[in-house]
Scaffold this motif. Sequence first.
Motif, PDB file in Angstrom:
ATOM      1  N   PHE A   1      40.905  26.558  38.844  1.00 34.68           N
ATOM      2  CA  PHE A   1      40.980  28.016  38.777  1.00 34.68           C
ATOM      3  C   PHE A   1      41.775  28.506  39.980  1.00 34.68           C
ATOM      4  CE2 PHE A   1      39.042  32.297  39.472  1.00 34.68           C
ATOM      5  CZ  PHE A   1      39.460  32.874  38.290  1.00 34.68           C
ATOM      6  N   GLN A   2      42.653  29.493  39.755  1.00 35.15           N
ATOM      7  CA  GLN A   2      43.650  29.845  40.760  1.00 35.15           C
ATOM      8  C   GLN A   2      43.255  30.921  41.767  1.00 35.15           C
ATOM      9  OE1 GLN A   2      46.707  28.187  41.283  1.00 35.15           O
ATOM     10  NE2 GLN A   2      45.440  26.787  40.096  1.00 35.15           N
ATOM     11  N   HIS A   3      42.036  31.426  41.705  1.00 34.39           N
ATOM     12  CA  HIS A   3      41.641  32.465  42.654  1.00 34.39           C
ATOM     13  C   HIS A   3      40.249  32.139  43.196  1.00 34.39           C
ATOM     14  CE1 HIS A   3      40.797  36.272  44.467  1.00 34.39           C
ATOM     15  NE2 HIS A   3      41.942  36.792  44.078  1.00 34.39           N
ATOM     16  N   PHE A   4      40.202  31.501  44.360  1.00 40.19           N
ATOM     17  CA  PHE A   4      38.930  31.027  44.918  1.00 40.19           C
ATOM     18  C   PHE A   4      37.850  32.101  44.905  1.00 40.19           C
ATOM     19  CE2 PHE A   4      36.058  30.814  48.547  1.00 40.19           C
ATOM     20  CZ  PHE A   4      35.428  29.608  48.312  1.00 40.19           C
ATOM     21  N   GLY A   5      38.163  33.291  45.400  1.00 45.81           N
ATOM     22  CA  GLY A   5      37.162  34.346  45.547  1.00 45.81           C
ATOM     23  C   GLY A   5      36.591  34.870  44.252  1.00 45.81           C
ATOM     24  N   ARG A   6      37.237  34.571  43.135  1.00 47.60           N
ATOM     25  CA  ARG A   6      36.755  35.032  41.835  1.00 47.60           C
ATOM     26  C   ARG A   6      36.269  33.892  40.944  1.00 47.60           C
ATOM     27  NH1 ARG A   6      37.960  40.342  41.167  1.00 47.60           N
ATOM     28  NH2 ARG A   6      39.618  41.197  42.481  1.00 47.60           N
TER      29      ARG A   6
ATOM     30  N   GLU B   1      47.012  36.994  49.616  1.00 48.11           N
ATOM     31  CA  GLU B   1      46.636  38.216  50.322  1.00 48.11           C
ATOM     32  C   GLU B   1      46.507  39.350  49.328  1.00 48.11           C
ATOM     33  OE1 GLU B   1      49.831  38.777  53.036  1.00 48.11           O
ATOM     34  OE2 GLU B   1      49.100  37.248  54.424  1.00 48.11           O
ATOM     35  N   GLY B   2      45.859  40.424  49.738  1.00 48.47           N
ATOM     36  CA  GLY B   2      45.806  41.633  48.926  1.00 48.47           C
ATOM     37  C   GLY B   2      44.869  41.526  47.750  1.00 48.47           C
ATOM     38  N   HIS B   3      43.604  41.308  48.025  1.00 47.04           N
ATOM     39  CA  HIS B   3      42.629  41.140  46.951  1.00 47.04           C
ATOM     40  C   HIS B   3      41.904  42.448  46.647  1.00 47.04           C
ATOM     41  CE1 HIS B   3      42.994  36.740  46.975  1.00 47.04           C
ATOM     42  NE2 HIS B   3      43.246  36.908  48.244  1.00 47.04           N
ATOM     43  N   GLU B   4      42.568  43.593  46.829  1.00 47.74           N
ATOM     44  CA  GLU B   4      41.921  44.873  46.586  1.00 47.74           C
ATOM     45  C   GLU B   4      41.974  45.215  45.113  1.00 47.74           C
ATOM     46  OE1 GLU B   4      43.012  44.213  50.429  1.00 47.74           O
ATOM     47  OE2 GLU B   4      44.545  44.769  48.987  1.00 47.74           O
ATOM     48  N   GLY B   5      40.873  45.028  44.413  1.00 49.18           N
ATOM     49  CA  GLY B   5      40.742  45.467  43.032  1.00 49.18           C
ATOM     50  C   GLY B   5      41.711  44.816  42.068  1.00 49.18           C
ATOM     51  N   GLY B   6      41.547  45.130  40.798  1.00 48.50           N
ATOM     52  CA  GLY B   6      42.453  44.617  39.780  1.00 48.50           C
ATOM     53  C   GLY B   6      42.166  43.168  39.428  1.00 48.50           C
ATOM     54  N   ALA B   7      42.577  42.791  38.241  1.00 47.29           N
ATOM     55  CA  ALA B   7      42.381  41.400  37.808  1.00 47.29           C
ATOM     56  C   ALA B   7      43.579  40.579  38.246  1.00 47.29           C
ATOM     57  CB  ALA B   7      42.233  41.355  36.295  1.00 47.29           C
ATOM     58  N   HIS B   8      43.316  39.417  38.743  1.00 51.13           N
ATOM     59  CA  HIS B   8      44.384  38.524  39.183  1.00 51.13           C
ATOM     60  C   HIS B   8      44.421  37.309  38.280  1.00 51.13           C
ATOM     61  CE1 HIS B   8      44.599  40.900  42.725  1.00 51.13           C
ATOM     62  NE2 HIS B   8      43.509  40.467  43.259  1.00 51.13           N
ATOM     63  N   GLY B   9      45.603  36.943  37.875  1.00 45.52           N
ATOM     64  CA  GLY B   9      45.780  35.671  37.199  1.00 45.52           C
ATOM     65  C   GLY B   9      46.214  34.680  38.253  1.00 45.52           C
ATOM     66  N   THR B  10      47.160  33.849  37.940  1.00 40.15           N
ATOM     67  CA  THR B  10      47.682  32.905  38.917  1.00 40.15           C
ATOM     68  C   THR B  10      48.512  33.680  39.929  1.00 40.15           C
ATOM     69  OG1 THR B  10      47.740  31.206  37.236  1.00 40.15           O
ATOM     70  CG2 THR B  10      48.994  30.791  39.221  1.00 40.15           C
ATOM     71  N   CYS B  11      47.825  34.196  40.937  1.00 42.03           N
ATOM     72  CA  CYS B  11      48.460  34.987  42.001  1.00 42.03           C
ATOM     73  C   CYS B  11      49.192  36.204  41.424  1.00 42.03           C
ATOM     74  CB  CYS B  11      49.379  34.144  42.865  1.00 42.03           C
ATOM     75  SG  CYS B  11      48.479  32.921  43.784  1.00 42.03           S
ATOM     76  N   GLY B  12      48.798  36.662  40.259  1.00 42.08           N
ATOM     77  CA  GLY B  12      49.415  37.846  39.676  1.00 42.08           C
ATOM     78  C   GLY B  12      48.858  39.099  40.316  1.00 42.08           C
ATOM     79  N   GLY B  13      49.691  40.083  40.519  1.00 37.35           N
ATOM     80  CA  GLY B  13      49.219  41.348  41.048  1.00 37.35           C
ATOM     81  C   GLY B  13      49.100  41.404  42.548  1.00 37.35           C
TER      82      GLY B  13
END
Length: 131
Positions: free
Chosen positions: A17-22, A113-125
């Motif tokens: 999974f590409q986003h550790f925090g989620r 960087e920049g994990h403020e809100g929104g859904a992230h895919g593979t470093c998307g957004g």
Amino acid sequence: MESRMKIAVTYEDGNVFQHFGRTEYFKVYEVENGTIAKSVVVDTNGKGHGALAEVLKELQVKILICGGIGAGARQGLNEVGIEIFGGVSGNTDQAVEEFLKGTLSFNPDSQCEGHEGGAHGTCGGHSCKGH
């Protein structure tokens, strides 16, 4: 390398999974003498970011293999003595096998960087360094 250790991988549908925090799941591998003895998928029970370091510490994990990981999470894991191999993608079982053989392709500077809100895919957004 220790004769016995635990390796965790951020997990979704068999892949890193590409986003550790989620991440909602870790696949935890018990390694004995350089080979996988067993593995189990562990639910994070909705814990995110900072709490994940504690989850892994409680599981006695020494190595984390993941995709993107933020600076705060990286610091939290370092504080509990977990070594991080970020910037990894693909099948989790294969990633652990490659790690054990010393052939895992990872990026020591992989940081999101920049994990403020929104859904992230593979470093998307958000912007990523090290890709």
